[in-house]
Design a protein around this motif. Structure first.
Motif, PDB file in Angstrom:
ATOM      1  N   ARG A 177       0.825  -1.322   0.007  1.00  0.00           N
ATOM      2  CA  ARG A 177      -0.144  -0.065  -0.120  1.00  0.00           C
ATOM      3  C   ARG A 177       1.072   1.463  -0.164  1.00  0.00           C
ATOM      4  O   ARG A 177       0.554   1.616  -1.039  1.00  0.00           O
ATOM      5  CB  ARG A 177      -0.715  -0.256   1.147  1.00  0.00           C
ATOM      6  N   ALA A 178       2.091   1.273   0.577  1.00  0.00           N
ATOM      7  CA  ALA A 178       2.997   1.980   1.308  1.00  0.00           C
ATOM      8  C   ALA A 178       3.634   2.865  -0.419  1.00  0.00           C
ATOM      9  O   ALA A 178       3.994   4.108  -0.707  1.00  0.00           O
ATOM     10  CB  ALA A 178       3.794   2.075   1.816  1.00  0.00           C
ATOM     11  N   ARG A 179       4.104   1.959  -1.497  1.00  0.00           N
ATOM     12  CA  ARG A 179       4.167   1.884  -2.632  1.00  0.00           C
ATOM     13  C   ARG A 179       3.623   2.382  -3.628  1.00  0.00           C
ATOM     14  O   ARG A 179       3.720   2.663  -4.801  1.00  0.00           O
ATOM     15  CB  ARG A 179       4.990   0.295  -3.454  1.00  0.00           C
ATOM     16  N   GLY A 180       2.073   2.320  -3.429  1.00  0.00           N
ATOM     17  CA  GLY A 180       1.104   2.833  -4.298  1.00  0.00           C
ATOM     18  C   GLY A 180       0.338   1.944  -4.806  1.00  0.00           C
ATOM     19  O   GLY A 180      -0.482   1.590  -6.102  1.00  0.00           O
ATOM     20  N   GLU A 181       0.547   1.050  -4.308  1.00  0.00           N
ATOM     21  CA  GLU A 181       0.048  -0.826  -5.284  1.00  0.00           C
ATOM     22  C   GLU A 181      -1.240  -1.321  -4.545  1.00  0.00           C
ATOM     23  O   GLU A 181      -1.526  -2.052  -3.503  1.00  0.00           O
ATOM     24  CB  GLU A 181       0.669  -1.866  -4.981  1.00  0.00           C
TER      25      GLU A 181
END
Length: 237
Positions: free
Chosen positions: A151-155
């Motif tokens: 989630r932090a990666r934007g996935e």
């Protein structure tokens, strides 16, 4: 009778008349005695012959569609959106690898020409062996940390997919905490009825999941990895 029960009776009739079949078993909610109007019909059919699954299933009743699912089972849809799952297989011995059978042997067997099916089913436990609570808690943390990072990666789609595994482990933790382990292999089944209202499985975000999982971890009296708890508290609270 439910529509599914009429279909099951027809399956039994076809199986007993088909000399190509060595053995047949029914599994799932009907032999377990927990079926309702939303239940599937589910069978394993053992044979060394080549059988056209779609054609065979269409002899039960008219089907609206047939598909081979990702696990190799032939799934058909009957009128009224009744779903049928049929596994055509050769090796009866593979039954022994099941974690549990979930129903009595007598209720499962439809056909057993040689007695080999009963011999294998008798070796399968009625209920699965439950893992240690600490193991389930550790696996919950594994999926939660992965969800946090992707989630932090934007996935976001991958995070949502990962949270499905988080939810499953939260349900297992809740079932262990409440002693409600009858549907262990599918922990979401009847969870609304079998878990008390105090249980709130919230996986809309990793933060919400950690609040639930942290509380269940402590309730289960599992060893607490202090460093991991500290980092999860800092990241998700």
């Amino acid at each position: 009778m439910l529509p599914q029960e009429h279909l099951i009776a027809r399956v039994v009739e076809l199986c007993r008349a088909d000399d190509r079949l060595d053995a047949v078993l029914q599994y799932g909610s009907f032999p377990q005695g927990s079926a309702d109007e939303h239940s599937d019909i589910e069978f394993w059919l053992f044979t060394s012959a080549r059988i056209d699954a779609a054609e065979w299933c269409a002899r039960i009743a008219p089907i609206t569609h047939h598909v081979r699912n990702e696990f190799g089972a032939d799934v058909v849809f009957f009128a009224g959106l009744v779903r049928g799952e049929f596994h055509f297989a050769r090796d009866i011995a593979q039954v022994r690898e099941w974690p549990a059978r979930g129903a009595s042997v007598d209720r499962m067997i439809v056909l057993d020409r040689s007695g080999a099916l009963r011999a294998e089913l008798d070796e399968v436990p009625l209920h699965p062996t439950l893992p240690a609570a600490a193991e389930v808690c550790g696996r919950f943390a594994n999926w939660l940390v992965l969800a946090h990072h992707v989630r932090a990666r934007g996935e976001m789609l991958r995070a949502a997919d990962t949270m499905a595994y988080v939810r499953r482990h939260l349900l297992w933790m809740a079932r262990l905490a409440e002693g409600a382990t009858d549907h262990w292999l599918t922990p979401s089944r009847l969870a609304e009825r079998e878990l008390s209202p105090r249980v709130r499985i919230d996986v809309r975000t990793p933060e919400a999941a950690w609040r639930t999982g942290r509380a269940l971890w402590l309730e289960l009296n599992c060893p607490v990895p202090e460093a991991l708890f500290a980092e999860l508290d800092a990241a998700l609270t």
